[in-house]
Design a protein around this motif. Structure first.
Motif, mmCIF file in Angstrom:
data_model
loop_
_atom_site.group_PDB
_atom_site.id
_atom_site.type_symbol
_atom_site.label_atom_id
_atom_site.label_comp_id
_atom_site.label_asym_id
_atom_site.label_seq_id
_atom_site.Cartn_x
_atom_site.Cartn_y
_atom_site.Cartn_z
ATOM 1 N N ASP A 55 3.504 6.277 6.404
ATOM 2 C CA ASP A 55 4.160 5.040 6.812
ATOM 3 C C ASP A 55 5.347 4.716 5.907
ATOM 4 O O ASP A 55 5.533 5.329 4.848
ATOM 5 C CB ASP A 55 3.175 3.869 6.753
ATOM 6 C CG ASP A 55 2.136 3.922 7.849
ATOM 7 O OD1 ASP A 55 2.409 4.555 8.888
ATOM 8 O OD2 ASP A 55 1.056 3.323 7.674
ATOM 9 N N ARG A 56 6.081 3.722 6.314
ATOM 10 C CA ARG A 56 7.207 3.233 5.518
ATOM 11 C C ARG A 56 6.733 2.862 4.109
ATOM 12 O O ARG A 56 5.762 2.124 3.938
ATOM 13 C CB ARG A 56 7.835 2.017 6.191
ATOM 14 C CG ARG A 56 9.031 1.437 5.449
ATOM 15 C CD ARG A 56 9.623 0.265 6.207
ATOM 16 N NE ARG A 56 10.783 -0.275 5.502
ATOM 17 C CZ ARG A 56 11.526 -1.301 5.942
ATOM 18 N NH1 ARG A 56 11.216 -1.883 7.095
ATOM 19 N NH2 ARG A 56 12.559 -1.732 5.245
ATOM 20 N N GLY A 57 7.416 3.395 3.095
ATOM 21 C CA GLY A 57 7.096 3.079 1.716
ATOM 22 C C GLY A 57 6.064 3.977 1.071
ATOM 23 O O GLY A 57 5.899 3.958 -0.154
ATOM 24 N N VAL A 58 5.347 4.791 1.863
ATOM 25 C CA VAL A 58 4.324 5.683 1.307
ATOM 26 C C VAL A 58 4.991 6.924 0.720
ATOM 27 O O VAL A 58 5.970 7.440 1.264
ATOM 28 C CB VAL A 58 3.291 6.070 2.384
ATOM 29 C CG1 VAL A 58 2.269 7.066 1.837
ATOM 30 C CG2 VAL A 58 2.585 4.823 2.910
ATOM 31 N N PRO A 213 -4.012 -4.189 5.539
ATOM 32 C CA PRO A 213 -3.811 -3.076 4.603
ATOM 33 C C PRO A 213 -3.082 -3.547 3.350
ATOM 34 O O PRO A 213 -2.227 -4.442 3.420
ATOM 35 C CB PRO A 213 -2.935 -2.104 5.406
ATOM 36 C CG PRO A 213 -2.201 -2.981 6.370
ATOM 37 C CD PRO A 213 -3.133 -4.104 6.715
ATOM 38 N N LEU A 214 -3.418 -2.975 2.210
ATOM 39 C CA LEU A 214 -2.666 -3.258 0.996
ATOM 40 C C LEU A 214 -1.267 -2.645 1.103
ATOM 41 O O LEU A 214 -0.985 -1.837 1.987
ATOM 42 C CB LEU A 214 -3.397 -2.704 -0.232
ATOM 43 C CG LEU A 214 -4.658 -3.446 -0.698
ATOM 44 C CD1 LEU A 214 -5.117 -2.895 -2.042
ATOM 45 C CD2 LEU A 214 -4.434 -4.948 -0.803
ATOM 46 N N ASP A 215 -0.409 -3.016 0.170
ATOM 47 C CA ASP A 215 0.988 -2.594 0.188
ATOM 48 C C ASP A 215 1.120 -1.064 0.235
ATOM 49 O O ASP A 215 0.394 -0.342 -0.453
ATOM 50 C CB ASP A 215 1.690 -3.127 -1.061
ATOM 51 C CG ASP A 215 3.190 -2.978 -0.992
ATOM 52 O OD1 ASP A 215 3.683 -1.856 -1.247
ATOM 53 O OD2 ASP A 215 3.872 -3.963 -0.670
ATOM 54 N N SER A 216 2.060 -0.584 1.020
ATOM 55 C CA SER A 216 2.247 0.861 1.199
ATOM 56 C C SER A 216 2.748 1.562 -0.059
ATOM 57 O O SER A 216 2.509 2.756 -0.251
ATOM 58 C CB SER A 216 3.225 1.121 2.348
ATOM 59 O OG SER A 216 4.496 0.564 2.060
ATOM 60 N N HIS A 217 3.442 0.845 -0.943
ATOM 61 C CA HIS A 217 4.053 1.484 -2.107
ATOM 62 C C HIS A 217 3.028 2.012 -3.110
ATOM 63 O O HIS A 217 3.376 2.793 -3.993
ATOM 64 C CB HIS A 217 5.009 0.509 -2.802
ATOM 65 C CG HIS A 217 6.181 0.135 -1.958
ATOM 66 N ND1 HIS A 217 7.043 -0.894 -2.271
ATOM 67 C CD2 HIS A 217 6.633 0.645 -0.791
ATOM 68 C CE1 HIS A 217 7.972 -0.992 -1.334
ATOM 69 N NE2 HIS A 217 7.744 -0.069 -0.433
#
Length: 267
Positions: A55-58, A213-217
């Motif tokens: 996903d975006r940021g992963v 969901p927790l933050d993707s970063h």
């Protein structure tokens, strides 16, 4: 010949892995680089495949792609990296004609990192013991039509270092937001807002509760395993990538120190 490449990337500045119109994606940058180098003219005809769609940021340490090519020299990591930014190919393998980066994988591993302040690490470690095995993860994913929510979790481990909690999960497959929602559940347990009994009911689906969901970063694709694939490390590409990563680390460290200065000055 059919080649597989192993790549790492920082997902922060990209709109996820999968190609999308009008926005920068990791896959979009990779396919453009392969076309510009003459390695792949048509991804469909080259039977291009990727191990996963982050996903975006992963981020990723071990994304894998595969494709047919008549230009192996132009397909090597060092060539590809000359066209990319914050995406680093560092190993390659010649694979069988039927190899598919997604379907041929036998196991994937993710790591989620979260700040541990205020969390009871002992409760989190105890809770994760119920995850290994085959379960229905419908309470821990964004359900996609036609996709089974059954996954076989091979291992889960939790450790704490320098105030951070590292959650490592390996499974035969992962579903959309699965790791990030599991991390949410474990964070709730660490805060004392939920317990292991609640987690067990969520896992056996006798209880249904929506989890954000927790933050993707905080998520990184750590490993994708295949049977009988022998990886060749491109030493030049890897060393150049390590140099770039070191520079990025220094830049981020400077930013971190500046934030500390601002924080301490306001107290």
């Amino acid at each position: 010949m059919r080649l597989a490449l192993k790549l790492a990337y920082l997902g922060t500045e990209y709109y996820g892995y999968q190609i999308q119109p009008g926005v920068p994606t990791i896959e979009g940058k990779i396919l453009k680089a392969l076309r510009d180098l003459g390695a792949v003219k048509n991804p469909s005809k080259a039977r291009y495949s990727a191990a996963g769609r982050t996903d975006r940021g992963v981020h990723a340490l071990c994304q894998v792609i595969a494709f047919d090519t008549d230009a192996p020299d132009a397909s090597m990591p060092r060539a590809l990296n000359s066209q990319l930014e914050r995406i680093w190919a560092y190993a390659w393998a010649q694979v069988e004609a039927d190899f598919n980066a997604r379907k041929s994988a036998i196991e994937r591993g993710y790591r989620y990192m979260l700040w541990g302040k205020g969390l009871d690490i002992a409760k989190i470690k105890d809770a994760v013991s119920i995850f290994p095995g085959t379960h229905d993860f419908r309470n821990f994913v964004n359900i996609e039509k036609g996709k089974s929510t059954i996954c076989d979790v091979r291992s889960v481990s939790v450790r704490e270092q320098d105030g951070w909690i590292y959650i490592d999960i390996a499974a035969n497959r992962f579903l959309w937001h699965m790791v990030r929602k599991i991390a949410t559940a474990l964070k709730l347990i660490g805060k004392g807002e939920r317990d292991k009994e609640w987690l067990g009911k969520m896992l056996d689906t006798t209880l249904s509760e929506s989890l954000p969901p927790l933050d993707s970063h905080g998520l990184i694709l750590k490993e994708v395993r295949y049977p009988d694939v022998k990886w060749n490390v491109d030493t030049y590409a890897r060393n150049r990538a390590l140099e770039e990563l070191h520079e990025l680390f220094i830049n981020h460290e400077i930013t971190s120190k500046m934030l500390e200065e601002i924080e301490s000055g306001m107290q």
